[in-house]
Design an enzyme around this catalytic site. Structure first.
Site, PDB file in Angstrom:
ATOM      1  N   ARG A   1      -3.794   7.107  -7.887  1.00 61.22           N
ATOM      2  CA  ARG A   1      -2.707   6.271  -7.353  1.00 61.22           C
ATOM      3  C   ARG A   1      -3.363   5.117  -6.592  1.00 61.22           C
ATOM      4  O   ARG A   1      -4.016   5.341  -5.582  1.00 61.22           O
ATOM      5  CB  ARG A   1      -1.836   7.126  -6.431  1.00 61.22           C
ATOM      6  CG  ARG A   1      -0.676   6.380  -5.783  1.00 61.22           C
ATOM      7  CD  ARG A   1       0.060   7.294  -4.815  1.00 61.22           C
ATOM      8  NE  ARG A   1       1.202   6.643  -4.197  1.00 61.22           N
ATOM      9  CZ  ARG A   1       1.112   5.861  -3.138  1.00 61.22           C
ATOM     10  NH1 ARG A   1      -0.053   5.630  -2.567  1.00 61.22           N
ATOM     11  NH2 ARG A   1       2.202   5.303  -2.626  1.00 61.22           N
TER      12      ARG A   1
ATOM     13  N   LYS B   1      -7.255   3.623   1.946  1.00 57.55           N
ATOM     14  CA  LYS B   1      -6.948   4.481   3.097  1.00 57.55           C
ATOM     15  C   LYS B   1      -7.933   4.270   4.242  1.00 57.55           C
ATOM     16  O   LYS B   1      -9.046   3.773   4.047  1.00 57.55           O
ATOM     17  CB  LYS B   1      -6.848   5.938   2.659  1.00 57.55           C
ATOM     18  CG  LYS B   1      -5.537   6.142   1.894  1.00 57.55           C
ATOM     19  CD  LYS B   1      -5.123   7.548   1.693  1.00 57.55           C
ATOM     20  CE  LYS B   1      -3.693   7.550   1.116  1.00 57.55           C
ATOM     21  NZ  LYS B   1      -3.360   8.802   0.458  1.00 57.55           N
TER      22      LYS B   1
HETATM   23  N1  PMM Z   1      -0.491   8.337  -0.308  1.00 58.24           N
HETATM   24  C1  PMM Z   1       0.460   7.554   0.233  1.00 58.24           C
HETATM   25  C2  PMM Z   1       1.774   7.571  -0.241  1.00 58.24           C
HETATM   26  N2  PMM Z   1       2.126   8.367  -1.280  1.00 58.24           N
HETATM   27  N3  PMM Z   1       1.522   9.960  -2.898  1.00 58.24           N
HETATM   28  C3  PMM Z   1       0.599  10.753  -3.467  1.00 58.24           C
HETATM   29  N4  PMM Z   1       0.941  11.559  -4.480  1.00 58.24           N
HETATM   30  N5  PMM Z   1      -0.694  10.787  -3.025  1.00 58.24           N
HETATM   31  C4  PMM Z   1      -1.109  10.008  -1.983  1.00 58.24           C
HETATM   32  O1  PMM Z   1      -2.297  10.102  -1.613  1.00 58.24           O
HETATM   33  C5  PMM Z   1      -0.160   9.145  -1.356  1.00 58.24           C
HETATM   34  C6  PMM Z   1       1.164   9.157  -1.857  1.00 58.24           C
HETATM   35  C7  PMM Z   1       0.108   6.662   1.383  1.00 58.24           C
HETATM   36  O2  PMM Z   1      -0.486   5.491   0.964  1.00 58.24           O
HETATM   37  P1  PMM Z   1       0.273   4.040   0.912  1.00 58.24           P
HETATM   38  O3  PMM Z   1       0.947   3.849   2.239  1.00 58.24           O
HETATM   39  O4  PMM Z   1      -0.799   3.087   0.661  1.00 58.24           O
HETATM   40  O5  PMM Z   1       1.274   4.076  -0.210  1.00 58.24           O
END
Ligand code: PMM
Length: 281
Positions: free
Chosen positions: A260, A220
């Site tokens: 995640r 992030k």
């Molecule tokens: N962050 C992203 C997308 N989905 N879901 C959960 N549960 N927690 C998160 O912190 C989260 C998520 C955004 O990150 P990406 O674009 O790298 O997938």
């Protein structure tokens, strides 16, 4: 590895969720996995690296991102979910839409990961209640296009906790079983870097609510800002892995149930170090 996420109650953790974004504009994968075959091959690699489940998302949630319609989202995720189900890879669906969640469950997804915690779509709670699947309820204040304006808190830890509790109450009222709920503070979603650090530092206060807690810090932008060069240029997305691993490890040590992450292997290695150390106490 079988599908541990279909267990009731949920497995003890730590659970590693691998990220598979099937969005052409995903900031971290740069659209590389848009093709179904590539997506499936990548997800199988994540599973083989030790992911307990692969989180499939068809709509970018990066700050400032525009929305796609439900039809596009379904067309992106369903073929991939079907293939992964056939290949025996447990999946979650990363969506804020009940319609997409329903299609994803029919295609074999076993967990709903809703970054809006049910706020974006009033139907989501009833879809989850009916299916009886685990539901990641993430802290969220608005869609990506305007979420950074909403990053205003007097006490971010207390406000995130209280707002999550409101979502839990709404879920329970809709008939979702308490043992299916997973909470997530939503790092980077309507949060400035200082908010993310404070939430990480105070994670035990969220864990104390008694629900499994999932943390998504992987790659992030606040990690990019932390690692900025002397001229202030943020560290590029692909070079935030060590910081991601450190964040995930600290989160699990602080009581997080799951993480995640994009680079599953690095995180699984770090968690093995933690487990071996704990076992030797
Ligand atoms: N962050 C992203 C997308 N989905 N879901 C959960 N549960 N927690 C998160 O912190 C989260 C998520 C955004 O990150 P990406 O674009 O790298 O997938």
């Amino acid at each position: 590895m079988g599908n541990v996420l279909s267990m009731t109650p949920l497995p003890p953790g730590p659970v590693v969720m691998g990220v598979l974004n099937v969005t052409p504009d995903s900031f971290s994968d740069g659209g590389r996995f848009a093709a179904i075959d590539d997506a499936v091959a990548h997800a199988v690699r994540l599973r083989d690296d030790g992911a307990h489940l692969v989180d499939v998302g068809g709509e970018s949630t990066r700050p400032g991102a525009e929305r796609v319609d439900a039809e596009t989202e379904i067309a992106r995720v369903v073929p991939v979910l079907r293939e992964l189900t056939a290949a025996g890879v447990p999946t979650s669906i990363d969506t804020t839409r009940a319609e997409v969640a329903r299609a994803a469950l029919a295609a074999g997804a076993s967990v709903i990961n809703d970054v809006s915690g049910g706020l974006a779509d009033p139907e989501m709670a009833s879809v989850v209640a009916e299916a009886g699947v685990p539901w990641v309820i993430m802290h969220w204040r608005g869609h990506s296009r305007r979420m950074q304006e909403l990053a205003q808190y007097d006490d971010v830890v207390a406000e995130v906790r209280d707002e999550l509790c409101q979502r839990v109450d709404a879920a329970l009222r809709a008939g979702v079983s308490a043992d299916r709920i997973i909470l997530d503070p939503g790092l980077g979603f309507a949060k400035l870097p200082a908010h993310n650090w404070r939430l990480s530092a105070h994670l035990p206060e969220l864990v104390a609510l008694g629900f499994p807690v999932l943390i998504g810090a992987s790659r992030k932008s606040y990690l990019g800002a932390l690692l900025a060069g002397p001229d202030g240029t943020p560290r590029p997305v692909g070079e935030r892995e060590a910081a991601t691993v450190a964040t995930s490890l600290l989160a699990v040590q602080a009581g997080a149930w799951g993480v995640r992450v994009h680079d599953v292997r690095a995180t699984v290695d770090a968690l093995k170090v933690l487990a071996a150390t704990e076992a030797a106490r």
